[in-house]
Design a protein around this motif. Structure first.
Motif, mmCIF file in Angstrom:
data_model
loop_
_atom_site.group_PDB
_atom_site.id
_atom_site.type_symbol
_atom_site.label_atom_id
_atom_site.label_comp_id
_atom_site.label_asym_id
_atom_site.label_seq_id
_atom_site.Cartn_x
_atom_site.Cartn_y
_atom_site.Cartn_z
ATOM 1 N N ALA A 47 7.463 -15.126 -3.144
ATOM 2 C CA ALA A 47 6.525 -14.359 -2.018
ATOM 3 C C ALA A 47 7.750 -13.459 -1.334
ATOM 4 O O ALA A 47 7.728 -12.386 -1.010
ATOM 5 C CB ALA A 47 5.727 -15.050 -1.180
ATOM 6 N N LEU A 48 8.690 -14.359 -0.840
ATOM 7 C CA LEU A 48 10.054 -13.862 -0.045
ATOM 8 C C LEU A 48 10.818 -12.846 -0.937
ATOM 9 O O LEU A 48 11.228 -11.881 -0.211
ATOM 10 C CB LEU A 48 10.751 -15.141 0.251
ATOM 11 C CG LEU A 48 10.328 -15.693 1.328
ATOM 12 C CD1 LEU A 48 11.153 -16.713 1.647
ATOM 13 C CD2 LEU A 48 10.223 -14.997 2.805
ATOM 14 N N ALA A 78 15.128 1.878 1.472
ATOM 15 C CA ALA A 78 15.755 2.927 0.757
ATOM 16 C C ALA A 78 14.984 4.249 1.082
ATOM 17 O O ALA A 78 15.468 5.390 0.921
ATOM 18 C CB ALA A 78 15.835 2.628 -0.761
ATOM 19 N N ALA A 79 13.873 4.342 0.981
ATOM 20 C CA ALA A 79 13.010 5.350 0.977
ATOM 21 C C ALA A 79 13.108 6.059 2.181
ATOM 22 O O ALA A 79 13.212 7.444 2.313
ATOM 23 C CB ALA A 79 11.392 5.064 0.571
ATOM 24 N N LEU A 80 12.954 5.320 3.306
ATOM 25 C CA LEU A 80 13.142 5.843 4.451
ATOM 26 C C LEU A 80 14.373 6.395 4.947
ATOM 27 O O LEU A 80 14.609 7.422 5.543
ATOM 28 C CB LEU A 80 12.928 4.652 5.683
ATOM 29 C CG LEU A 80 11.444 4.179 5.986
ATOM 30 C CD1 LEU A 80 11.457 2.981 6.698
ATOM 31 C CD2 LEU A 80 10.540 5.335 6.567
ATOM 32 N N ARG A 81 15.491 5.654 4.328
ATOM 33 C CA ARG A 81 16.802 6.348 4.379
ATOM 34 C C ARG A 81 17.058 7.391 3.729
ATOM 35 O O ARG A 81 17.491 8.615 4.165
ATOM 36 C CB ARG A 81 17.998 5.277 3.994
ATOM 37 C CG ARG A 81 19.252 5.518 3.944
ATOM 38 C CD ARG A 81 20.298 4.697 3.497
ATOM 39 N NE ARG A 81 20.255 3.387 4.482
ATOM 40 C CZ ARG A 81 21.152 3.436 5.448
ATOM 41 N NH1 ARG A 81 22.180 4.490 5.809
ATOM 42 N NH2 ARG A 81 21.160 2.360 6.265
ATOM 43 N N ALA A 82 16.256 7.609 2.524
ATOM 44 C CA ALA A 82 16.559 8.915 1.799
ATOM 45 C C ALA A 82 15.711 10.177 2.602
ATOM 46 O O ALA A 82 16.292 11.062 2.414
ATOM 47 C CB ALA A 82 15.961 8.599 0.381
ATOM 48 N N LEU A 131 10.349 -13.241 -15.565
ATOM 49 C CA LEU A 131 10.113 -12.211 -14.538
ATOM 50 C C LEU A 131 9.161 -13.059 -13.614
ATOM 51 O O LEU A 131 8.582 -14.115 -13.864
ATOM 52 C CB LEU A 131 9.258 -11.156 -15.274
ATOM 53 C CG LEU A 131 9.924 -10.110 -16.122
ATOM 54 C CD1 LEU A 131 9.055 -9.167 -16.639
ATOM 55 C CD2 LEU A 131 11.005 -9.440 -15.361
ATOM 56 N N THR A 132 9.082 -12.614 -12.222
ATOM 57 C CA THR A 132 8.290 -13.141 -11.367
ATOM 58 C C THR A 132 7.255 -11.828 -11.142
ATOM 59 O O THR A 132 7.580 -10.779 -10.517
ATOM 60 C CB THR A 132 8.796 -13.537 -10.166
ATOM 61 O OG1 THR A 132 9.590 -14.343 -10.243
ATOM 62 C CG2 THR A 132 7.802 -13.769 -9.300
ATOM 63 N N HIS A 179 11.127 -9.110 0.081
ATOM 64 C CA HIS A 179 12.536 -8.567 -0.075
ATOM 65 C C HIS A 179 12.838 -7.265 -0.503
ATOM 66 O O HIS A 179 13.298 -6.362 -0.181
ATOM 67 C CB HIS A 179 13.720 -9.674 -0.257
ATOM 68 C CG HIS A 179 15.116 -8.902 -0.073
ATOM 69 N ND1 HIS A 179 15.583 -8.470 -1.198
ATOM 70 C CD2 HIS A 179 15.780 -8.780 0.910
ATOM 71 C CE1 HIS A 179 16.834 -8.123 -1.124
ATOM 72 N NE2 HIS A 179 16.865 -8.188 0.558
ATOM 73 N N ALA A 180 12.111 -7.237 -1.886
ATOM 74 C CA ALA A 180 12.166 -6.196 -2.659
ATOM 75 C C ALA A 180 11.379 -5.073 -2.065
ATOM 76 O O ALA A 180 11.961 -3.712 -2.158
ATOM 77 C CB ALA A 180 11.866 -6.441 -4.217
#
Length: 823
Positions: free
Chosen positions: A203-204, A216-220, A166-167, A208-209
């Protein structure tokens, strides 16, 4: 070395022990040999056994010693090998820990289930805490999502042996790499700081995540919005629309809307967007959605990759705003109709609205109020007009008043204005920061409250000092009000009455003094019954202790009932005594009247005979009489006539008292009655040397009266005047009409009567010798009063000692209801 020195000391010890054992065995053999030499014969059996045991023991000891020496040598060799291996491993661990410390990493291993973890190495202080317990509390230094993911991965590693990598992101925004696996069957996790490219890559990846989650939240969010939203490419074509967009353009779903290229905006709206230019267009437009035209707030944003748009349906808001404006106008008109003054201030502390009552109450100019002045300016105007309470420190009072802006709750105060009015002032804060002031003129209300309190106090004091017991019961049958007399009459405990007992409890206590179920059941029905028609009831209670109580129940408004109890013991006793006395008096009066009638009858017959024979003897035809006989016969005639008059008067009074007399009304001439009376008394007037003055008013006319009884009235009055006049005096008789009544006035210049005799002049048999003549029987004025009252008239006497007496009789011109004759 210490372990080598110990080993040498052990070898030397074992050798010394072996030598001591051999010496002991040799000593035993030597001790046995002399004994055998001396005997010079065969050894005894017990010596042989002893020697055999000795030899066996020594042999066993030698063998055991040899075995022990060899085992000890092997053990020491193994210990030396183990110590060497432990030293090598410790050196390797030290080298591993040094290596771990050199690379900014930390290893965490769990040797066995339930045992505390072993930690090697450390991370940078800015990345993770150095303390063991703080490090293992991952939630304290990792971001919540990373801590949750690490806890889950470690749990799976320890329970099922699942490896992971994990990072992780710390709470400070740094990144740590965590990898877990099983080593020699034991779970272990390695934490490493990321540096250089790996750190930038982590960090990228995190960014990105995060952006992926946000997108995804905005689209929902946009998918769930009830308002049309869309994305366009650089050519203006639709790339994405939400379901609300599809419904607005009458498409089955967003895919159909994209496939058909259905545009929500009409040409005019698109032209307005194009003319406005980038980057943001925000305006209310008219558009058709789902076949219905409405108002939409359009937000269009130009992007490098195209554009995005959102249209919020404001039709309902516009309708609500329109209704709100109408409601505000209606409220303003309603406020103007109120008698209570209202002023509304906005969040900027400026007057936003007020009603006519506010303007009239404080005498403010409408033009001034329409300029939306600040509250301080309004207060200054009110102060200049002396419409504020007079204060020694106005500034402090005003500052305290304006603290209402800082309060979340309504504030209330009373203002006593210089003109005598009292205002109830309420400051009600608005949720949006404004403030509404309400000014209610409560002068009349306070006066009414004061009067009500005074009246209640007076009523309470009156009630407490009443001679009768009072109790008021509510519709629930419980005592609401009572006075001390109520408790005293029925010997009730004041403490019990204070708790407002039910009428049933009070009745139980009252039955101890008077157990009459029919009385108390009736009282309870009228207090706690459900009868629609509530009537007043009253009765009397005669208790066993001799007290007589009158009670009454009176229905009151709102289902209440008043019950009163009056102790009438004394009045009842007096009443009974009076009744008994009245009965006795009535019996005595009946006996008296019967006696008078009997006496009058028995007296009238002989008097009639005496008068008849006296008149016959006075007739010359019977025979001559001497002068002396004639004088005696005159005395007999005069005394008989006087006695007959008294008997007639007594008979008249008895007839009046018996109610048997009936007036014979007829047209009567007052002048003729007066003339007939004075003519009949002329001899007596001349005999006394009196002067008679007659004054009959002209045109007096006639009136309805019993002429016979009227003559008796006038006759008795004139006869009394003659009786009490001095010789040579003057008598005046006058008759006239006054105030619609026929008035007869007889006055004399006699000795007059004292005040106490005037008060009793009309009583029967009241006679005093005050004048020149002797007193009469005392019936004349009593007969006058009785006959006058039978006619419905009045008689009055005015007399002064030494000045004479005047009697005035007033009779109605026509008969009225016959009054009862005075006793």
């Amino acid at each position: 070395m210490r372990w080598q020195r110990g080993r040498a000391w052990g070898i030397r010890g074992r050798r010394s022990a072996f030598r001591r054992l051999l010496a002991f065995a040799a000593a035993l053999v030597a001790a046995a040999q002399p004994a055998s030499a001396q005997t010079a014969g065969p050894l005894p059996p017990e010596h042989v056994v002893l020697i055999a045991l000795l030899v066996g023991t020594v042999g066993f000891a030698l063998a055991a010693t040899i075995v022990l020496i060899r085992a000890r040598a092997r053990s020491e060799a193994e210990n030396r090998a183990l110590r060497l291996e432990l030293a090598d491993r410790k050196a390797a661990a030290d080298r591993a820990e040094a290596l771990a410390d050199a690379e900014d990493q930390r290893l965490v291993a769990w040797p066995k289930p339930g045992a505390p973890p072993v930690m090697i190495g450390r991370l940078a202080a800015r990345t993770a805490p150095q303390d063991r317990a703080a490090f293992l509390a991952f939630g304290t230094w990792l971001a919540p999502e990373s801590a949750a993911a690490l806890d889950d991965a470690v749990a799976r590693l320890r329970e099922r042996g699942e490896s992971f990598g994990l990072t992780l992101e710390t709470a400070e925004g740094l990144h740590v790499e965590a990898s877990g696996r099983t080593v020699f069957g034991r779970p272990a996790v390695r934490f490493r700081d990321l540096a250089g490219d790996r750190r930038a890559l982590a960090a990228l990846e995190a960014r990105h995540a995060r952006m992926t989650r946000e997108v995804a939240a905005l689209r929902a969010l946009f998918e769930a919005l009830p308002h049309p939203a869309w994305l366009r490419d650089t050519t203006g074509g639709l790339e994405w629309v939400n379901p609300a967009y599809a419904r607005a353009v009458d498409a089955a779903d967003p895919a159909e809307a994209l496939a058909r290229g259905l545009d929500f905006l009409d040409s005019a709206a698109r032209r307005s967007v194009a003319e406005a230019g980038p980057p943001v267009f925000a305006r209310r437009i008219q558009a058709v959605a789902a076949g219905r035209r409405g108002a939409f707030d359009l937000v269009h944003v130009a992007l490098p990759s195209g554009s995005a748009g959102l249209a919020v349906d404001m039709s309902a808001a516009e309708t609500a705003e329109s209704q709100l404006r109408r409601l505000a106008a209606f409220q303003a008109r309603t406020l103007d109709l109120l008698t209570t003054a209202v002023a509304v201030f906005g969040p900027d502390r400026r007057l936003s609205s007020s009603n006519a009552a506010f303007r009239d109450l404080f005498g403010l100019d409408a033009v001034f109020l329409s300029s939306h002045p600040e509250e301080n300016a309004v207060l200054e105007r009110m102060r200049a007009a002396r419409k504020l309470p007079e204060q020694a420190d106005f500034r402090s009072w005003r500052d305290d008043l304006l603290k209402a802006w800082e309060s979340l709750d309504a504030r209330e105060d009373l203002w006593h204005l210089p003109d005598g009015r009292t205002l109830r002032v309420i400051a009600n804060p608005h949720p949006d920061g404004g403030l509404t002031w309400v000014y209610e003129n409560v002068t009349a209300q306070l006066e009414l409250e004061s009067r009500y309190k005074s009246l209640a106090w007076v009523q309470g004091e009156t009630l407490n000092h009443l001679a009768e017991g009072v109790a008021v019961f509510g519709p629930d049958g419980r005592l609401r009000l009572h006075n001390p007399i109520f408790a005293e009459i029925w010997a009730l405990d004041a403490a019990v009455l204070k708790v407002r007992p039910h009428v049933a409890e009070i009745v139980r206590a009252c039955r101890a003094l008077h157990d009459a179920p029919e009385v108390w059941d009736g009282v309870m029905r009228r207090i706690a019954g459900f009868a629609e028609a509530r009537a007043t009831d009253a009765g009397r209670i005669e208790r066993a202790d001799g007290r007589v109580i009158d009670y009454a129940t009176v229905p009151l408004p709102e289902g209440q009932t008043l019950v009163t109890f009056v102790d009438v013991t004394a009045s009842v006793q007096v009443e009974r005594a009076l009744i008994e006395r009245n009965d006795a008096l009535e019996a005595g009066a009946r006996m008296k009247n019967a006696f008078l009638r009997h006496v009058n009858f028995e007296l009238r017959s002989p008097l009639t005979t005496i008068i008849g024979f006296a008149q016959m003897l006075a007739d010359r035809g019977v025979g001559p009489l001497t002068d002396k006989q004639s004088e005696y016969l005159g005395y007999i005639s005069t005394s008989s006539a006087a006695l007959l008059a008294i008997v007639n008067d007594i008979l008249d009074l008895a007839t009046v008292e018996a109610g048997a007399i009936v007036l014979d009304y007829a047209e009567t001439d007052p002048a003729r009655v007066v003339g007939a009376v004075t003519e009949g008394l002329a001899d007596r007037i001349r005999a006394r040397g009196l002067t008679l003055d007659l004054d009959v008013a002209e045109g007096i006319g006639r009136f309805l009266a019993d002429e016979k009884r009227l003559r008796q009235i006038v006759y008795n009055l004139v006869a009394n005047a003659i009786e009490f006049s001095e010789e040579g005096g003057r008598i005046a008789v006058a008759t006239r009409r006054r105030d619609g009544l026929v008035e007869f006035v007889v006055s004399d210049e006699g000795c007059g009567m004292p005040a106490d005799l005037v008060a009793t002049a009309f009583e029967r048999f009241e006679s005093r010798s005050l004048g020149a003549g002797r007193g009469g029987a005392g019936l004349g004025l009593s007969i006058v009063k009785s006959f006058v009252e039978l006619h419905g008239g009045t008689v009055a006497i005015a007399s002064e000692v030494g000045r004479g007496t005047t009697v005035t009789v007033r009779l109605p011109p026509a008969p009225i209801a016959t009054a009862e004759a005075a006793e």
